[in-house]
Scaffold this motif. Structure first.
Motif, mmCIF file in Angstrom:
data_model
loop_
_atom_site.group_PDB
_atom_site.id
_atom_site.type_symbol
_atom_site.label_atom_id
_atom_site.label_comp_id
_atom_site.label_asym_id
_atom_site.label_seq_id
_atom_site.Cartn_x
_atom_site.Cartn_y
_atom_site.Cartn_z
ATOM 1 N N ARG A 14 22.041 38.552 25.121
ATOM 2 C CA ARG A 14 21.644 38.565 23.707
ATOM 3 C C ARG A 14 20.260 39.196 23.555
ATOM 4 N N HIS A 17 20.664 42.948 24.035
ATOM 5 C CA HIS A 17 21.321 43.518 22.852
ATOM 6 C C HIS A 17 20.286 43.693 21.743
ATOM 7 N N TYR A 77 30.204 45.957 25.355
ATOM 8 C CA TYR A 77 28.916 45.717 24.704
ATOM 9 C C TYR A 77 29.043 45.919 23.193
ATOM 10 N N LEU A 81 28.695 42.981 20.201
ATOM 11 C CA LEU A 81 27.789 43.134 19.084
ATOM 12 C C LEU A 81 28.540 43.124 17.751
ATOM 13 N N TYR A 102 23.639 52.741 18.248
ATOM 14 C CA TYR A 102 23.766 51.983 19.493
ATOM 15 C C TYR A 102 24.865 52.600 20.365
#
Length: 141
Positions: A14, A17, A77, A81, A102
């Motif tokens: 987290r 991210h 990933y 998210l 991203y």
């Protein structure tokens, strides 16, 4: 299987991210007020502590997107998210822009990132497993 973003074992994930999102928001030289408001929402959704938030915001250039060699891991990933974003059932325009950036940062081309985002929005309006998501996204790659 994806990692559960809400377990204590995933605190590092987290954190990274969030750090990656801040780095992307700052990549054009500054974080706008709109981006900062969005980052505060991500802080809450990702359960980032106030001290970690301040640490990352103070020096976003100190965190680059995690190097990921595997196509499956990059997609995972994004999936993780997106699950966080869709906790409230929606993705707004600014969230979509940041997710697209991203995806590009993870190594997808501009066209691939746009297509993944388009498909993800369709998928996340319902409830899908990572396997269903991965199969759906990879059909065109």
């Amino acid at each position: 299987m994806t990692k559960d973003l809400y377990t204590s074992d995933s605190a590092k994930m987290r954190f990274y991210h969030f750090a990656n999102l801040v780095s992307l928001a700052a990549s054009d030289g500054q974080i706008t007020e709109l981006e900062e408001n969005l980052l505060r929402r991500f802080k809450r959704k990702l359960s980032i502590s106030d001290s970690d938030y301040e640490k990352i915001m103070k020096d976003p250039s100190g965190y680059s997107i995690l190097s990921i060699g595997s196509k499956d891991q990059r997609l995972e990933y994004l999936y993780d998210l997106l699950k966080v974003i869709y906790v409230d059932g929606t993705m707004d325009e600014v969230e979509a822009l940041l997710i697209r950036r991203y995806a590009i940062g993870l190594g997808y081309s501009d066209v691939q990132a746009s297509e993944i985002l388009k498909k993800s929005i369709k998928l996340f309006s319902g409830a899908f497993s990572f396997d269903a998501y991965q199969n759906y996204i990879e059909n065109d790659f």
